[in-house]
Scaffold this motif. Structure first.
Motif, PDB file in Angstrom:
ATOM      1  N   GLY A   3       0.822  -1.201   0.000  1.00 18.04           N
ATOM      2  CA  GLY A   3       0.000   0.000   0.000  1.00 18.04           C
ATOM      3  C   GLY A   3       0.849   1.240   0.000  1.00 18.04           C
ATOM      4  N   PRO A   4       0.231   2.420  -0.065  1.00 19.67           N
ATOM      5  CA  PRO A   4       0.992   3.674  -0.051  1.00 19.67           C
ATOM      6  C   PRO A   4       1.663   3.878   1.296  1.00 19.67           C
ATOM      7  CG  PRO A   4      -1.365   4.105   0.146  1.00 19.67           C
ATOM      8  CD  PRO A   4      -1.225   2.636  -0.154  1.00 19.67           C
ATOM      9  N   LEU A   5       2.784   4.582   1.277  1.00 19.65           N
ATOM     10  CA  LEU A   5       3.523   4.841   2.504  1.00 19.65           C
ATOM     11  C   LEU A   5       2.766   5.835   3.382  1.00 19.65           C
ATOM     12  CD1 LEU A   5       7.138   5.167   1.025  1.00 19.65           C
ATOM     13  CD2 LEU A   5       6.028   3.131   1.966  1.00 19.65           C
ATOM     14  N   LYS A   6       2.859   5.649   4.681  1.00 22.51           N
ATOM     15  CA  LYS A   6       2.197   6.534   5.634  1.00 22.51           C
ATOM     16  C   LYS A   6       3.244   7.206   6.511  1.00 22.51           C
ATOM     17  CE  LYS A   6      -1.155   6.656   9.387  1.00 22.51           C
ATOM     18  NZ  LYS A   6      -1.034   6.289  10.764  1.00 22.51           N
ATOM     19  N   HIS A  22      -0.292   2.252  15.786  1.00 27.73           N
ATOM     20  CA  HIS A  22      -1.040   3.474  15.459  1.00 27.73           C
ATOM     21  C   HIS A  22      -2.465   3.451  16.008  1.00 27.73           C
ATOM     22  CE1 HIS A  22       1.645   5.172  12.022  1.00 27.73           C
ATOM     23  NE2 HIS A  22       2.357   4.516  12.919  1.00 27.73           N
ATOM     24  N   CYS A  23      -2.696   2.714  17.112  1.00 30.20           N
ATOM     25  CA  CYS A  23      -4.043   2.680  17.680  1.00 30.20           C
ATOM     26  C   CYS A  23      -4.510   4.075  18.088  1.00 30.20           C
ATOM     27  CB  CYS A  23      -4.097   1.734  18.868  1.00 30.20           C
ATOM     28  SG  CYS A  23      -2.992   2.162  20.233  1.00 30.20           S
ATOM     29  N   TYR A  24      -3.566   4.971  18.414  1.00 32.21           N
ATOM     30  CA  TYR A  24      -3.884   6.329  18.862  1.00 32.21           C
ATOM     31  C   TYR A  24      -4.235   7.260  17.702  1.00 32.21           C
ATOM     32  CZ  TYR A  24       0.953   6.399  17.384  1.00 32.21           C
ATOM     33  OH  TYR A  24       2.107   6.221  16.649  1.00 32.21           O
ATOM     34  N   ASN A  25      -4.188   6.739  16.478  1.00 31.96           N
ATOM     35  CA  ASN A  25      -4.401   7.540  15.274  1.00 31.96           C
ATOM     36  C   ASN A  25      -5.650   7.028  14.556  1.00 31.96           C
ATOM     37  OD1 ASN A  25      -2.700   7.995  12.125  1.00 31.96           O
ATOM     38  ND2 ASN A  25      -3.763   9.518  13.293  1.00 31.96           N
ATOM     39  N   ASN A  26      -6.541   7.929  14.140  1.00 28.78           N
ATOM     40  CA  ASN A  26      -7.756   7.467  13.461  1.00 28.78           C
ATOM     41  C   ASN A  26      -7.471   6.801  12.118  1.00 28.78           C
ATOM     42  OD1 ASN A  26     -10.027   7.794  15.082  1.00 28.78           O
ATOM     43  ND2 ASN A  26     -10.112   9.987  14.718  1.00 28.78           N
ATOM     44  N   GLN A  27      -6.326   7.132  11.509  1.00 35.70           N
ATOM     45  CA  GLN A  27      -5.955   6.496  10.242  1.00 35.70           C
ATOM     46  C   GLN A  27      -4.933   5.403  10.551  1.00 35.70           C
ATOM     47  OE1 GLN A  27      -3.296   8.486   7.434  1.00 35.70           O
ATOM     48  NE2 GLN A  27      -4.755   8.060   5.792  1.00 35.70           N
ATOM     49  N   LEU A  28      -5.396   4.164  10.588  1.00 32.08           N
ATOM     50  CA  LEU A  28      -4.502   3.049  10.895  1.00 32.08           C
ATOM     51  C   LEU A  28      -3.593   2.753   9.712  1.00 32.08           C
ATOM     52  CD1 LEU A  28      -6.991   0.588  12.630  1.00 32.08           C
ATOM     53  CD2 LEU A  28      -5.389   2.181  13.696  1.00 32.08           C
ATOM     54  N   ASN A  29      -2.458   2.117  10.006  1.00 30.02           N
ATOM     55  CA  ASN A  29      -1.622   1.629   8.919  1.00 30.02           C
ATOM     56  C   ASN A  29      -1.966   0.166   8.658  1.00 30.02           C
ATOM     57  OD1 ASN A  29      -0.508   1.055  11.466  1.00 30.02           O
ATOM     58  ND2 ASN A  29       1.484   0.599  10.588  1.00 30.02           N
ATOM     59  N   ARG A  30      -1.948  -0.233   7.392  1.00 30.66           N
ATOM     60  CA  ARG A  30      -2.337  -1.596   7.033  1.00 30.66           C
ATOM     61  C   ARG A  30      -1.271  -2.598   7.432  1.00 30.66           C
ATOM     62  NH1 ARG A  30      -2.480  -4.777   1.840  1.00 30.66           N
ATOM     63  NH2 ARG A  30      -4.159  -6.279   2.132  1.00 30.66           N
ATOM     64  N   ALA A  31      -0.011  -2.193   7.374  1.00 23.56           N
ATOM     65  CA  ALA A  31       1.089  -3.092   7.689  1.00 23.56           C
ATOM     66  C   ALA A  31       2.320  -2.273   8.033  1.00 23.56           C
ATOM     67  CB  ALA A  31       1.388  -4.016   6.502  1.00 23.56           C
ATOM     68  N   ALA A  88      -8.446   8.686  19.432  1.00 26.53           N
ATOM     69  CA  ALA A  88      -8.892   7.872  18.304  1.00 26.53           C
ATOM     70  C   ALA A  88      -9.882   6.820  18.788  1.00 26.53           C
ATOM     71  CB  ALA A  88      -7.706   7.199  17.624  1.00 26.53           C
ATOM     72  N   ILE A  89     -10.773   6.408  17.902  1.00 30.79           N
ATOM     73  CA  ILE A  89     -11.786   5.407  18.243  1.00 30.79           C
ATOM     74  C   ILE A  89     -11.761   4.310  17.183  1.00 30.79           C
ATOM     75  CG2 ILE A  89     -14.245   4.975  18.628  1.00 30.79           C
ATOM     76  CD1 ILE A  89     -14.509   7.937  19.425  1.00 30.79           C
ATOM     77  N   HIS A  90     -11.646   3.055  17.636  1.00 31.84           N
ATOM     78  CA  HIS A  90     -11.612   1.914  16.715  1.00 31.84           C
ATOM     79  C   HIS A  90     -12.487   0.789  17.252  1.00 31.84           C
ATOM     80  CE1 HIS A  90      -8.349   3.799  14.516  1.00 31.84           C
ATOM     81  NE2 HIS A  90      -7.663   3.903  15.624  1.00 31.84           N
ATOM     82  N   PRO A  91     -13.175   0.054  16.355  1.00 34.07           N
ATOM     83  CA  PRO A  91     -13.987  -1.082  16.806  1.00 34.07           C
ATOM     84  C   PRO A  91     -13.112  -2.168  17.414  1.00 34.07           C
ATOM     85  CG  PRO A  91     -13.819  -1.039  14.403  1.00 34.07           C
ATOM     86  CD  PRO A  91     -13.231   0.249  14.892  1.00 34.07           C
ATOM     87  N   ALA A  92     -13.619  -2.794  18.471  1.00 36.13           N
ATOM     88  CA  ALA A  92     -12.873  -3.864  19.129  1.00 36.13           C
ATOM     89  C   ALA A  92     -12.889  -5.153  18.332  1.00 36.13           C
ATOM     90  CB  ALA A  92     -13.448  -4.110  20.525  1.00 36.13           C
ATOM     91  N   VAL A  93     -13.901  -5.314  17.472  1.00 36.83           N
ATOM     92  CA  VAL A  93     -14.016  -6.518  16.647  1.00 36.83           C
ATOM     93  C   VAL A  93     -14.251  -6.097  15.203  1.00 36.83           C
ATOM     94  CG1 VAL A  93     -15.349  -8.620  16.192  1.00 36.83           C
ATOM     95  CG2 VAL A  93     -14.944  -7.879  18.560  1.00 36.83           C
ATOM     96  N   TRP A  94     -13.473  -6.668  14.314  1.00 32.97           N
ATOM     97  CA  TRP A  94     -13.644  -6.433  12.876  1.00 32.97           C
ATOM     98  C   TRP A  94     -14.231  -7.680  12.229  1.00 32.97           C
ATOM     99  CZ3 TRP A  94      -8.422  -3.953  10.869  1.00 32.97           C
ATOM    100  CH2 TRP A  94      -8.268  -2.701  11.439  1.00 32.97           C
TER     101      TRP A  94
END
Length: 262
Positions: free
Chosen positions: A65-68, A116-125, A206-212
């Motif tokens: 993916g694109p670099l973050k 990056h849990c503290y960031n709303n834009q997560l990194n994929r890898a 940041a807010i993220h779902p606990a289950v995907w």
């Protein structure tokens, strides 16, 4: 293509070991697609017997993916024209975090987390490259979120299923709220933690779902005990108790079934 693909370990449900991959291989879209498929289906790739240059790390990162750019200002970053998107992680006992667990000291110890849990834009890898091997210790542990979800006790799974978790940019080891180890104390704090806390004052939580839920329907427990602040809409003693119970189970299950990379 000279690269070979194999399961990381026979007794693991996740992970792929890729050997012999070259920079020239990455020009082949068939190879890139196979790497993406391995990552998508197995979740973790260990590259062995490969070129370890800065260019290889950057080009390999681009496969997924694109670099973050890293959002934390205090984190050291190489020249962006030389290694765009990269960060430098060092551990000097003279100034790094040092904690003690059950009487044993650890330098640069990190709790279980996802990046990056503290960031709303997560990194994929993230692609990690070792520059200098520590003389002892140095284990990096990886756990399978699908296996964690399936092994979580039914009552906790039902309790956390539709919840979202709030995270903050507070990495100080003495500020761990959930899943804090027993017999834990902080012996030394990295001076950079102060810089990070200053940024955290103006950094939105940041807010993220606990289950995907994956495209194939599999459920993934995706919860970071580290830097968690509470449950969205339920920052109460009851909500904290649920988050603590789930964090404890994550740590127990992860430690039992983790892949440990030296």
């Amino acid at each position: 293509m000279a690269a070979a693909f194999a399961p990381l370990k026979d007794d693991l449900a996740f992970g792929t070991r890729v050997t012999g991959l070259t920079l020239a291989d990455l020009a082949d879209e068939t190879v890139r697609e196979r790497l993406r498929d391995a990552f998508e289906t197995r979740g973790l790739i260990h590259f062995a017997e490969v070129e370890t240059s800065p260019r290889m790390q950057v080009e390999l990162s681009k496969v997924f993916g694109p670099l973050k750019l890293h959002p934390v200002k205090a984190v050291d970053k190489p020249d962006p024209d030389f290694m765009p998107g990269a960060i430098l992680i060092e551990a000097d006992p003279a100034n790094c975090d040092i904690v003690e667990i059950a009487g044993k000291p650890y330098s640069s110890w990190l709790p279980w987390h996802f990046d990056h849990c503290y960031n709303n834009q997560l990194n994929r890898a993230g692609v990690l490259r070792l520059l200098e091997i520590t003389p002892n210790g140095g284990q990096t542990c990886f756990a399978d979120g699908i296996a964690l979800y399936e092994a979580l006790p039914a009552d906790l799974r039902a309790g956390i299923e539709d919840k979202s978790v709030i995270y903050s940019l507070d990495m100080q080891p003495d500020h761990i709220r959930f899943g804090r180890p027993e017999n834990f104390r902080v012996l030394q704090v990295d001076p950079k933690q102060g810089e990070i806390l200053e940024q955290a004052k103006d950094y939105p939580r940041a807010i993220h779902p606990a289950v995907w839920t994956r495209a194939d329907g599999e459920k993934v427990l995706h919860l970071s005990p580290w830097m968690a602040e509470g449950l969205e809409g339920n920052e109460t003693p009851e909500g904290d108790a649920l988050l603590e119970a789930v964090a404890r189970e994550i740590i127990r299950l992860a430690e039992a079934g983790a892949y440990v990379h030296d």
